[in-house]
Design a protein around this motif. Sequence first.
Motif, short mmCIF file in Angstrom:
data_model
loop_
_atom_site.label_atom_id
_atom_site.label_comp_id
_atom_site.label_asym_id
_atom_site.label_seq_id
_atom_site.Cartn_x
_atom_site.Cartn_y
_atom_site.Cartn_z
N ALA A 395 -8.35 -11.81 -5.01
CA ALA A 395 -8.73 -11.63 -6.32
C ALA A 395 -8.73 -10.00 -6.44
O ALA A 395 -8.62 -9.60 -7.92
N ALA A 396 -8.57 -9.27 -5.53
CA ALA A 396 -8.32 -7.62 -5.63
C ALA A 396 -6.84 -7.52 -5.80
O ALA A 396 -5.91 -8.03 -5.21
N PRO A 397 -6.63 -6.29 -6.18
CA PRO A 397 -5.17 -5.95 -6.45
C PRO A 397 -4.81 -5.62 -4.74
O PRO A 397 -5.42 -5.20 -4.10
N VAL A 398 -3.50 -5.98 -4.74
CA VAL A 398 -2.57 -5.91 -3.42
C VAL A 398 -1.46 -4.98 -3.52
O VAL A 398 -0.84 -5.09 -4.55
N ARG A 399 -1.33 -4.31 -2.64
CA ARG A 399 0.03 -3.61 -2.23
C ARG A 399 0.70 -3.94 -0.98
O ARG A 399 -0.20 -3.70 0.06
N LEU A 400 1.79 -4.11 -0.74
CA LEU A 400 2.32 -4.32 0.55
C LEU A 400 3.27 -3.15 0.94
O LEU A 400 4.36 -2.96 0.25
N TYR A 401 3.04 -2.13 1.74
CA TYR A 401 3.82 -1.25 2.06
C TYR A 401 4.94 -1.52 3.42
O TYR A 401 4.14 -2.06 4.39
N ALA A 402 5.96 -1.25 3.29
CA ALA A 402 6.95 -1.44 4.23
C ALA A 402 8.33 -0.82 4.23
O ALA A 402 8.02 0.21 3.14
N LYS A 443 3.46 7.24 8.05
CA LYS A 443 3.10 8.56 7.51
C LYS A 443 3.46 8.87 6.00
O LYS A 443 2.76 9.79 5.43
N ALA A 444 4.54 8.39 5.57
CA ALA A 444 5.00 8.32 3.99
C ALA A 444 3.90 7.52 3.35
O ALA A 444 3.54 8.04 2.33
N ALA A 445 3.54 6.37 3.65
CA ALA A 445 2.99 5.41 3.02
C ALA A 445 1.34 5.73 3.02
O ALA A 445 0.78 5.43 1.69
N ALA A 446 0.97 6.15 3.96
CA ALA A 446 -0.63 6.32 4.07
C ALA A 446 -1.09 7.14 3.04
O ALA A 446 -2.11 6.73 2.31
N THR A 450 -3.69 5.95 -0.12
CA THR A 450 -5.24 6.53 -0.54
C THR A 450 -5.38 6.91 -2.13
O THR A 450 -6.11 6.60 -2.72
N ARG A 451 -3.88 7.21 -2.54
CA ARG A 451 -3.96 7.41 -3.99
C ARG A 451 -4.12 5.93 -4.75
O ARG A 451 -4.57 5.94 -5.77
N PHE A 452 -3.63 5.09 -4.18
CA PHE A 452 -4.06 3.59 -4.78
C PHE A 452 -5.19 3.30 -4.91
O PHE A 452 -5.62 2.84 -5.83
N PHE A 453 -6.09 3.60 -3.73
CA PHE A 453 -7.40 3.12 -3.57
C PHE A 453 -8.02 4.20 -4.58
O PHE A 453 -9.02 3.71 -5.51
N ASP A 454 -7.83 5.44 -5.00
CA ASP A 454 -8.42 6.18 -5.87
C ASP A 454 -8.25 5.61 -7.26
O ASP A 454 -9.10 5.60 -8.08
N ALA A 455 -6.97 5.21 -7.49
CA ALA A 455 -6.52 4.73 -8.79
C ALA A 455 -7.35 3.42 -9.14
O ALA A 455 -8.10 3.19 -10.22
#
Length: 459
Positions: A395-402, A443-446, A450-455
């Motif tokens: 139900a919460a927003p999801v982003r998958l980093y790869a 290291k690039a995604a971390a 954090t910015r996604f969580f801020d948003a």
Amino acid sequence: MRDETHTTPNAPNAPNAPRKDRSWWTRRGLAAAGALLLATAAAAPAVAAAPAATAPSAAAKAPAGPAAPATSVAGLAEPPPRTAAGSTSASRGALISVTPVAVHDAEQVRKFLAEYGTAADSVRHGVRAYKLTYRTVDPHGKPTTATGLLTLPIGGAHRLDVVSDTHGTMVNRSYAPSVAEDYGRIPSYLNAGAGRAVAAPDYLGLGEGPGRHPYLDNRSAVTASVDMLRAASTAADRLGRPLTGDVYATGFSQGGQVAMALGRALQEGADRHFRLKALAPINGPYDLEGHEIPALFDGRVNDTSGVLYASYWLVAQNRLRPLYQDPAEAFRAPYASRVEDLYDGEHSEEEILAALPATVEQMLTPAFRAKMQHPSGALLAAMRAADRACDWKPAAPVRLYAASGDTDVPIGNATSCAARLAAHGAHAPVLDQGDLGHTDSFKAAAPKVTRFFDAVRDR
């Protein structure tokens, strides 16, 4: 799946790893950079001694701002536990002890992140970090203990949202977040520096938890992570920084899979105090059956990582369910006689890889290799137990980093996870970090996480 960072140029079997991502050769290779700041915690009387591999350098002697407060066991231990409905253990998540391990001002946090090539634009606060010891259960539901790292911002809001950060594959207990101040603490320091609390479990059998680590057993990883959130809530409250109960879940590699499974558990009511607000795992092996295991044999996973992952997974899973009766059924001689003892939580990656062959094909018997490529029975059940992490509708927003350049956890794991989520009606974009290896893409995604969580928080 590893969160170790390797730099040794002449390590065993190195010529047999043909792919270009060699940035992860030994976690200890980057420990010195993290240790630059470790001595700043020394002003707190209760600080546990740093391991030898992370001993502070001379540069760390400079003052680091306010010292971490000493925290006595008597003041913080054994609170009345809060358990999920239906829990069979009244003490799950009960706090045993709190030990300050680090304190850094905001500039030192930025310097720490810069040492690892990680963007630090979101850092607004210094951080205090604590090792928590707490009660949980083992894979069979029996009481045990575990440790983890709680990181709090210095300043900012009185009540804090919490990030759950679950770490990647590690073979040595001293690499755990609560013990080693190295790049495994990047998410903790990024997110605490942005104003949230961070609870980073060591998992079972790592850090100072007893026993051996049940590698890629999502069920026990989730219980340890939920119980770490409970212990963190108690500790944060007693440290004067209570948690709101809003949880932002992330994790790298093995921890990416754990983060997905934890998000599902929280949404399904594992503890009603905690509410999943966002989910952003990085490079998780979400599809063992369809992608990660086949990639061990078709060249998508480099040979060195393949040997480590395959042997670790088989040994750990065989302790939980009978994949083989005798190691010689799965491993060729002379490896069959030594492989199980290598995964005792005390050996380093270098020691393990030096004792094993260069390729998965050389390590496994022909019959067991065929079973791995065409799994059934307990072997297939072990794969599918892990693969359920993406089989739900967040139900919460999801982003998958790869990353398309990842030769530890191929990006197909993320696209498969996204497809499973989509089948349940959830949209989860896969954010490709490009032609970067496993650790470099983390290291690039971390900082993006954090910015996604801020948003999400600021909506």
